[in-house]
Design a protein around this motif. Structure first.
Motif, short mmCIF file in Angstrom:
data_model
loop_
_atom_site.label_atom_id
_atom_site.label_comp_id
_atom_site.label_asym_id
_atom_site.label_seq_id
_atom_site.Cartn_x
_atom_site.Cartn_y
_atom_site.Cartn_z
N ILE A 173 66.53 -8.60 49.74
CA ILE A 173 67.63 -9.55 49.82
C ILE A 173 67.17 -10.70 50.68
O ILE A 173 66.56 -10.50 51.74
N GLY A 174 67.45 -11.92 50.24
CA GLY A 174 67.21 -13.08 51.07
C GLY A 174 68.46 -13.40 51.86
O GLY A 174 69.57 -13.33 51.34
N ALA A 175 68.30 -13.72 53.14
CA ALA A 175 69.45 -14.02 53.99
C ALA A 175 69.01 -14.90 55.15
O ALA A 175 67.82 -14.98 55.47
N VAL A 176 69.99 -15.59 55.76
CA VAL A 176 69.73 -16.47 56.89
C VAL A 176 70.23 -15.80 58.17
O VAL A 176 71.30 -15.19 58.19
N ARG A 177 69.44 -15.92 59.22
CA ARG A 177 69.82 -15.33 60.50
C ARG A 177 71.14 -15.92 60.98
O ARG A 177 71.38 -17.12 60.88
N ASP A 178 72.02 -15.07 61.49
CA ASP A 178 73.33 -15.49 61.95
C ASP A 178 73.20 -16.28 63.25
O ASP A 178 72.58 -15.83 64.21
N PRO B 205 66.41 -9.22 64.13
CA PRO B 205 67.31 -10.25 63.60
C PRO B 205 68.55 -9.65 62.94
O PRO B 205 68.48 -8.62 62.28
N TYR B 206 69.66 -10.34 63.14
CA TYR B 206 70.93 -9.99 62.50
C TYR B 206 71.26 -11.15 61.56
O TYR B 206 71.17 -12.32 61.94
N PHE B 207 71.67 -10.83 60.32
CA PHE B 207 71.81 -11.85 59.29
C PHE B 207 73.27 -12.08 58.91
O PHE B 207 74.09 -11.16 58.92
N ASN B 208 73.56 -13.33 58.54
CA ASN B 208 74.88 -13.69 58.06
C ASN B 208 74.97 -13.39 56.57
O ASN B 208 74.03 -13.66 55.82
N ALA B 209 76.09 -12.85 56.13
CA ALA B 209 76.26 -12.44 54.73
C ALA B 209 76.90 -13.52 53.87
O ALA B 209 77.22 -13.28 52.71
N GLY B 210 77.08 -14.72 54.42
CA GLY B 210 77.75 -15.78 53.68
C GLY B 210 76.98 -16.35 52.52
O GLY B 210 77.58 -16.88 51.58
N VAL B 211 75.65 -16.24 52.57
CA VAL B 211 74.80 -16.67 51.46
C VAL B 211 73.69 -15.63 51.32
O VAL B 211 73.00 -15.34 52.30
N LEU B 212 73.55 -15.08 50.13
CA LEU B 212 72.56 -14.03 49.88
C LEU B 212 71.85 -14.30 48.57
O LEU B 212 72.44 -14.79 47.62
N TRP B 213 70.57 -13.95 48.53
CA TRP B 213 69.76 -14.10 47.32
C TRP B 213 69.17 -12.74 46.96
O TRP B 213 68.63 -12.05 47.84
N LEU C 177 81.90 -3.76 63.33
CA LEU C 177 82.83 -4.70 63.94
C LEU C 177 83.12 -5.85 62.98
O LEU C 177 84.27 -6.20 62.74
N HIS C 178 82.07 -6.43 62.44
CA HIS C 178 82.22 -7.56 61.54
C HIS C 178 82.25 -7.10 60.08
O HIS C 178 81.55 -7.66 59.22
N ASN C 179 83.03 -6.07 59.84
CA ASN C 179 83.33 -5.61 58.48
C ASN C 179 82.07 -5.42 57.63
O ASN C 179 81.12 -4.77 58.05
N ASP C 180 82.09 -5.96 56.41
CA ASP C 180 80.99 -5.77 55.46
C ASP C 180 79.67 -6.33 55.96
O ASP C 180 78.60 -5.83 55.62
N GLN C 181 79.72 -7.37 56.77
CA GLN C 181 78.48 -7.97 57.27
C GLN C 181 77.73 -7.00 58.18
O GLN C 181 76.50 -6.89 58.11
N ASP C 182 78.45 -6.29 59.04
CA ASP C 182 77.81 -5.29 59.89
C ASP C 182 77.24 -4.16 59.04
O ASP C 182 76.14 -3.66 59.31
N ALA C 183 77.99 -3.75 58.01
CA ALA C 183 77.50 -2.67 57.14
C ALA C 183 76.23 -3.10 56.43
O ALA C 183 75.26 -2.32 56.33
N LEU C 184 76.20 -4.32 55.92
CA LEU C 184 74.99 -4.82 55.26
C LEU C 184 73.82 -4.85 56.22
O LEU C 184 72.71 -4.40 55.90
N ASN C 185 74.04 -5.36 57.42
CA ASN C 185 72.95 -5.45 58.39
C ASN C 185 72.44 -4.08 58.82
O ASN C 185 71.24 -3.88 59.03
#
Length: 295
Positions: free
Chosen positions: A128-133, A159-167, A192-200
């Motif tokens: 998965i491509g992602a940008v660091r939060d 690194p912890y990533f933001n889930a707002g844009v994913l490739w 804590l941050h819902n789905d974003q924490d689960a993804l990370n």
């Protein structure tokens, strides 16, 4: 070759239209015709779904589809102050629905200024491509994933990533879904941050992430500076608007289409873009599709 995926509910219909318009503007006419838009929803009415379809076609996309679906049964809303369970739909994009080799997932609260497709060229099949939060840059050094660094010390500083844009490659999405579900079931105390924490949490244990450049998911920070200085302690880059950013993300509870949102440079630019979007919407005969309040 690729589809843009968005999760849109009734609350985010107008910003979803603006996001689609921005994505269309970021591409050449030929690229637009070859690209697809896929929308997942919990509650859009048939007329709203038809509006999204007509608008995507009007802006030049060659393919559009929308599907109703439910989120993961293990979904947990640890923070529901301004986010709904619709956020979990980002893991429900399936190969039979997307029907493109690649998927670019984009949150609806964004201003797209430039081409965001570049990371697709470097993705491996299982990445998965992602940008660091920008507000939660590292595990154990931010509020995200509480307790994870203590439970797994080797993860501290990762690194912890933001889930707002994913490739990702579309065929990888079922693996992502299973990984997130496993994280929700076995790591619930760290969410804590819902789905974003689960993804990370899954990404940290799987290692299947490729870091994309910051300009592909640049946070708008001016709204927060209007309320206090905590951002200066967290974000190390210049906090001036970044005109080179291909995508500006309006994270947090204050959104640029809301009347009470501070009018920063990026918010003003978003509102100009939104005004143009709504003019196109009205040409489709969809009167009454307006954000709440005056701005």
């Amino acid at each position: 070759m690729y589809a843009f995926g968005l999760c849109i509910d009734q609350q985010y219909l107008v910003p979803g239209l603006a996001a689609i318009a921005g994505l269309a503007d970021s591409l050449t006419p030929v690229a637009r015709r070859n690209a697809a838009v896929r929308v997942l929803t919990l509650d859009l009415a048939p007329a709203q779904a038809l509006l999204l379809s007509d608008f995507a076609k009007r802006t030049g996309f060659g393919s559009f589809d929308l599907r109703r679906c439910a989120p993961l049964r293990a979904s947990r809303m640890a923070d529901a102050s301004y986010i709904t369970v619709t956020t979990y739909l980002r893991f429900e994009f399936t190969p039979d629905f997307v029907r493109r080799p690649y998927l670019i997932y984009v949150d609806a609260d964004v201003l797209v200024r430039g081409d965001v497709t570049d990371p697709l060229g470097s993705l491996q099949e299982d990445e998965i491509g992602a940008v660091r939060d920008e507000f939660n840059p590292a595990v154990g050094e931010c509020p995200a994933l509480p307790g994870a660094a203590e439970r797994w010390p080797h993860l501290r500083g990762r690194p912890y990533f933001n889930a707002g844009v994913l490739w990702t490659r579309t065929g990888h999405m079922p693996v992502v879904r299973r990984g997130v579900e496993h994280a929700l079931i076995h790591g619930r105390r760290h969410i804590l941050h819902n789905d974003q924490d689960a993804l990370n949490l899954w990404l940290l244990h799987s290692g299947r992430v490729r870091q994309a450049t910051a300009g592909l998911n640049r946070f708008e920070t001016g709204r927060f500076l209007e309320r206090g200085n905590w951002v200066r302690r967290v974000v190390t880059r210049s906090l001036r608007p970044d005109p080179a950013a291909a995508l500006v993300h309006f994270v947090g509870p204050e959104k640029p289409w809301q009347a009470e949102c501070p009018v920063t440079e990026d918010v003003a630019e978003y509102r100009r873009h939104l005004a143009v979007t709504l003019r196109h919407v009205r040409r489709l005969g969809a009167f009454g599709t307006e954000p709440a309040g005056e701005w």
